[in-house]
Design a protein around this motif. Structure first.
Motif, PDB file in Angstrom:
ATOM      1  N   LYS A  97       0.830  -1.210   0.000  1.00 28.80           N
ATOM      2  CA  LYS A  97       0.000   0.000   0.000  1.00 28.80           C
ATOM      3  C   LYS A  97       0.861   1.257   0.000  1.00 28.80           C
ATOM      4  O   LYS A  97       0.484   2.271  -0.560  1.00 28.80           O
ATOM      5  CB  LYS A  97      -0.920   0.016   1.227  1.00 28.80           C
ATOM      6  N   ASN A 123      -1.106  11.656  -7.635  1.00 30.71           N
ATOM      7  CA  ASN A 123      -2.281  11.158  -8.369  1.00 30.71           C
ATOM      8  C   ASN A 123      -2.304   9.634  -8.415  1.00 30.71           C
ATOM      9  O   ASN A 123      -3.357   9.020  -8.212  1.00 30.71           O
ATOM     10  CB  ASN A 123      -2.314  11.727  -9.789  1.00 30.71           C
ATOM     11  N   ASP A 124      -1.157   9.018  -8.683  1.00 33.36           N
ATOM     12  CA  ASP A 124      -1.087   7.558  -8.704  1.00 33.36           C
ATOM     13  C   ASP A 124      -1.323   6.963  -7.322  1.00 33.36           C
ATOM     14  O   ASP A 124      -1.951   5.920  -7.180  1.00 33.36           O
ATOM     15  CB  ASP A 124       0.275   7.092  -9.239  1.00 33.36           C
ATOM     16  N   VAL A 126      -3.108   8.188  -4.712  1.00 37.39           N
ATOM     17  CA  VAL A 126      -4.454   8.296  -4.149  1.00 37.39           C
ATOM     18  C   VAL A 126      -5.518   7.531  -4.954  1.00 37.39           C
ATOM     19  O   VAL A 126      -6.665   7.453  -4.535  1.00 37.39           O
ATOM     20  CB  VAL A 126      -4.904   9.769  -3.975  1.00 37.39           C
ATOM     21  N   LYS A 127      -5.135   6.964  -6.098  1.00 34.97           N
ATOM     22  CA  LYS A 127      -6.099   6.182  -6.897  1.00 34.97           C
ATOM     23  C   LYS A 127      -6.519   4.924  -6.168  1.00 34.97           C
ATOM     24  O   LYS A 127      -5.844   4.319  -5.446  1.00 34.97           O
ATOM     25  CB  LYS A 127      -5.489   5.801  -8.246  1.00 34.97           C
TER      26      LYS A 127
END
Length: 127
Positions: A97, A123-124, A126-127
């Motif tokens: 994670k 961005n990657d 929190v996807k």
């Protein structure tokens, strides 16, 4: 012409008041800022260890971003990443994670100017 005098008088009083308030705030914040800097310098001179056991207890995903020349010990970063569940062979199991990103050619301060790169990582993450 009659409206110019009151306007000039009001402007003088308005800005005079604001200058007085600003001067008081400036004194207040300068004292607070100086105390803050003294505390930060004091803390920076002492080793800080959150403790491996405490780091390993963190269950939320963590994104670690560092510059490759930021002065942070990369062995400690890798160790922290491992404690957060990272540094596994992702091709043979579940991806962790948490994530570790080391940006090449960056110092501790200059990495903050790499907004596009950091935004891509965020961005990657929190996807």
């Amino acid at each position: 012409m009659s409206f110019l005098f009151p306007l000039a008088t009001l402007t003088h009083h308005f800005f005079g008041l604001h200058l007085s308030i600003y001067s008081g705030l400036e004194t207040f914040f300068c004292a607070k800022w100086t105390k803050f800097l003294e505390q930060m310098i004091s803390l920076a001179q002492r080793p800080f260890d959150l403790g491996d056991a405490n780091i390993a207890k963190v269950s939320a995903p963590v994104l670690i971003i560092a510059g490759d020349n930021d002065g942070l010990n990369k062995i400690e970063l890798a160790k922290t990443y491992q404690l957060l569940g990272g540094a596994v062979a992702g091709d043979f199991g579940q991806m962790p994670k948490s994530q570790l990103a080391i940006i090449p050619g960056q110092s501790h301060v200059s990495v903050m100017n790499q907004t596009k790169t950091i935004l891509g990582f965020l961005n990657d993450f929190v996807k």
